[in-house]
Design a protein around this motif. Sequence first.
Motif, PDB file in Angstrom:
ATOM      1  N   ALA A  78      37.558  44.290  37.316  1.00 29.99           N
ATOM      2  CA  ALA A  78      37.228  43.013  36.683  1.00 29.99           C
ATOM      3  C   ALA A  78      37.151  43.142  35.172  1.00 29.99           C
ATOM      4  CB  ALA A  78      35.913  42.478  37.252  1.00 29.99           C
ATOM      5  N   TRP A  79      36.407  44.120  34.667  1.00 32.94           N
ATOM      6  CA  TRP A  79      36.288  44.241  33.214  1.00 32.94           C
ATOM      7  C   TRP A  79      37.556  44.828  32.584  1.00 32.94           C
ATOM      8  CZ3 TRP A  79      36.758  48.909  30.866  1.00 32.94           C
ATOM      9  CH2 TRP A  79      36.419  50.069  31.570  1.00 32.94           C
ATOM     10  N   LEU A  80      38.278  45.665  33.345  1.00 32.22           N
ATOM     11  CA  LEU A  80      39.549  46.175  32.826  1.00 32.22           C
ATOM     12  C   LEU A  80      40.541  45.038  32.609  1.00 32.22           C
ATOM     13  CD1 LEU A  80      39.849  49.337  35.090  1.00 32.22           C
ATOM     14  CD2 LEU A  80      39.710  49.362  32.582  1.00 32.22           C
ATOM     15  N   ALA A  81      40.613  44.117  33.572  1.00 36.13           N
ATOM     16  CA  ALA A  81      41.486  42.951  33.409  1.00 36.13           C
ATOM     17  C   ALA A  81      40.987  42.081  32.263  1.00 36.13           C
ATOM     18  CB  ALA A  81      41.547  42.154  34.706  1.00 36.13           C
ATOM     19  N   GLY A  82      39.667  41.958  32.140  1.00 35.99           N
ATOM     20  CA  GLY A  82      39.102  41.186  31.032  1.00 35.99           C
ATOM     21  C   GLY A  82      39.423  41.777  29.680  1.00 35.99           C
ATOM     22  N   ASP A  83      39.622  43.106  29.632  1.00 36.94           N
ATOM     23  CA  ASP A  83      40.006  43.776  28.389  1.00 36.94           C
ATOM     24  C   ASP A  83      41.495  43.610  28.078  1.00 36.94           C
ATOM     25  OD1 ASP A  83      37.433  44.624  28.019  1.00 36.94           O
ATOM     26  OD2 ASP A  83      37.836  46.761  28.342  1.00 36.94           O
ATOM     27  N   GLY A  84      42.235  42.988  28.987  1.00 42.50           N
ATOM     28  CA  GLY A  84      43.654  42.729  28.740  1.00 42.50           C
ATOM     29  C   GLY A  84      44.616  43.635  29.479  1.00 42.50           C
ATOM     30  N   HIS A  85      44.110  44.562  30.285  1.00 46.04           N
ATOM     31  CA  HIS A  85      44.991  45.441  31.044  1.00 46.04           C
ATOM     32  C   HIS A  85      45.561  44.712  32.263  1.00 46.04           C
ATOM     33  CE1 HIS A  85      43.676  48.809  28.601  1.00 46.04           C
ATOM     34  NE2 HIS A  85      42.414  48.564  28.906  1.00 46.04           N
ATOM     35  N   ARG A  86      46.731  45.142  32.716  1.00 42.77           N
ATOM     36  CA  ARG A  86      47.327  44.639  33.955  1.00 42.77           C
ATOM     37  C   ARG A  86      46.873  45.552  35.080  1.00 42.77           C
ATOM     38  NH1 ARG A  86      53.517  44.759  32.663  1.00 42.77           N
ATOM     39  NH2 ARG A  86      53.590  44.326  34.905  1.00 42.77           N
ATOM     40  N   VAL A  87      46.072  45.008  35.978  1.00 44.12           N
ATOM     41  CA  VAL A  87      45.395  45.854  36.961  1.00 44.12           C
ATOM     42  C   VAL A  87      45.862  45.547  38.379  1.00 44.12           C
ATOM     43  CG1 VAL A  87      43.170  46.621  37.858  1.00 44.12           C
ATOM     44  CG2 VAL A  87      43.360  45.922  35.458  1.00 44.12           C
ATOM     45  N   ASP A  88      46.352  46.590  39.052  1.00 43.42           N
ATOM     46  CA  ASP A  88      46.602  46.546  40.484  1.00 43.42           C
ATOM     47  C   ASP A  88      45.549  47.406  41.160  1.00 43.42           C
ATOM     48  OD1 ASP A  88      48.813  44.960  40.119  1.00 43.42           O
ATOM     49  OD2 ASP A  88      50.256  46.602  40.293  1.00 43.42           O
ATOM     50  N   LEU A  89      44.994  46.915  42.240  1.00 38.38           N
ATOM     51  CA  LEU A  89      43.950  47.641  42.973  1.00 38.38           C
ATOM     52  C   LEU A  89      44.395  47.849  44.402  1.00 38.38           C
ATOM     53  CD1 LEU A  89      40.129  47.008  42.927  1.00 38.38           C
ATOM     54  CD2 LEU A  89      41.342  46.958  45.114  1.00 38.38           C
ATOM     55  N   VAL A  90      44.188  49.061  44.911  1.00 41.80           N
ATOM     56  CA  VAL A  90      44.413  49.327  46.334  1.00 41.80           C
ATOM     57  C   VAL A  90      43.147  49.941  46.908  1.00 41.80           C
ATOM     58  CG1 VAL A  90      46.902  49.619  46.131  1.00 41.80           C
ATOM     59  CG2 VAL A  90      45.427  51.612  45.889  1.00 41.80           C
ATOM     60  N   ASP A  91      42.843  49.583  48.139  1.00 42.72           N
ATOM     61  CA  ASP A  91      41.640  50.077  48.793  1.00 42.72           C
ATOM     62  C   ASP A  91      41.856  50.026  50.303  1.00 42.72           C
ATOM     63  OD1 ASP A  91      38.578  50.619  47.866  1.00 42.72           O
ATOM     64  OD2 ASP A  91      38.601  49.725  49.866  1.00 42.72           O
ATOM     65  N   PRO A 104      40.062  37.235  38.571  1.00 39.78           N
ATOM     66  CA  PRO A 104      41.132  36.865  37.634  1.00 39.78           C
ATOM     67  C   PRO A 104      41.836  38.108  37.083  1.00 39.78           C
ATOM     68  CG  PRO A 104      39.108  35.673  37.137  1.00 39.78           C
ATOM     69  CD  PRO A 104      38.738  36.722  38.142  1.00 39.78           C
ATOM     70  N   GLY A 105      43.160  38.084  37.112  1.00 39.93           N
ATOM     71  CA  GLY A 105      43.934  39.164  36.518  1.00 39.93           C
ATOM     72  C   GLY A 105      44.032  40.423  37.350  1.00 39.93           C
ATOM     73  N   VAL A 106      43.519  40.405  38.585  1.00 43.58           N
ATOM     74  CA  VAL A 106      43.552  41.588  39.448  1.00 43.58           C
ATOM     75  C   VAL A 106      44.394  41.297  40.685  1.00 43.58           C
ATOM     76  CG1 VAL A 106      42.194  43.191  40.847  1.00 43.58           C
ATOM     77  CG2 VAL A 106      41.280  42.352  38.663  1.00 43.58           C
ATOM     78  N   ARG A 107      45.355  42.172  40.966  1.00 42.98           N
ATOM     79  CA  ARG A 107      46.135  42.073  42.201  1.00 42.98           C
ATOM     80  C   ARG A 107      45.646  43.169  43.137  1.00 42.98           C
ATOM     81  NH1 ARG A 107      52.340  42.005  41.554  1.00 42.98           N
ATOM     82  NH2 ARG A 107      51.962  44.119  40.759  1.00 42.98           N
ATOM     83  N   ALA A 108      45.425  42.816  44.398  1.00 46.70           N
ATOM     84  CA  ALA A 108      44.811  43.755  45.328  1.00 46.70           C
ATOM     85  C   ALA A 108      45.601  43.863  46.618  1.00 46.70           C
ATOM     86  CB  ALA A 108      43.373  43.320  45.627  1.00 46.70           C
TER      87      ALA A 108
END
Length: 292
Positions: A78-91, A104-108
Amino acid sequence: MTDASTTTPGAIAPGAASPDALRPEILAYYERGAEQDRLLSGRNRLEFWRTQDVLRRLLGETPLRILDVGGGAGIHAAWLAGDGHRVDLVDPVPLHVEQAGRLPGVRAALGDARALASADDSYDAVLLLGPLYHLTERADRLRALAEAARAVRPGGLVVAATINRWAGMHDLLRTAVYFEPNRRARTESAMETGVLAHSERDSMFTTAYFHRPEDVPAEFAEAGLAPFGQYGLEGSAWLMPDMEEHLDDADRRAVVLDALRRTESVPSLLGVSGHLLTAGRLGPSASEKDER
């Protein structure tokens, strides 16, 4: 799992098939849903703020393509995307993917750290802020780190979080639970072998692996990564009984965080922290020194 990328804005293509199913006790532990807010309250905030501080220094200010492997409910995504990074998350936990996909801004997507669906050289940075906690076999940890090395571009950054070997003892001494024979026996076994065995009678944590600080760089190197920095997150501050009060006070919190930054990479103090971050690079930047 159906490819949700065509139907859900916050989703990416699912990961490759898991080499082995997630242990049921680990899945049950995380399906309780506590991860979404756990690091945002009480003394757990210390781990959150320190992770944020170290990562921001390592990542720099230029927006990057980041893969957050085992990113849980997205507490850091969440905060990484808020800092402007393009974030993909896998879990590997469906609940976490559902929660993170709403950010917002996170693809999972569902995925396993040992078998990522990502293309080679496709990210500027790969974060493993949880997977190594639960891979009790060294071969599995090496496999996860090798997958991170494959997915990151040459010269890219890989950062992994580990739980320190003596974290359980320190925590139980702090809370006086260590005096309970059954809890002490489980903790002492983990200090000896590194493996915290699952216990139906103890819901504090599930099956896990606790590293010695000096063992993590060796695992990085064997996976093809050149480690260049280690950072103890909580130092000795997490053992203070009144730490929550200090964190509630902005001025005192600033003093605590500054003290921890000053001592975060002192070799003799690394094992005091509950958690450790190890950073490495792939390829031509492997000899890069810590730029703190």
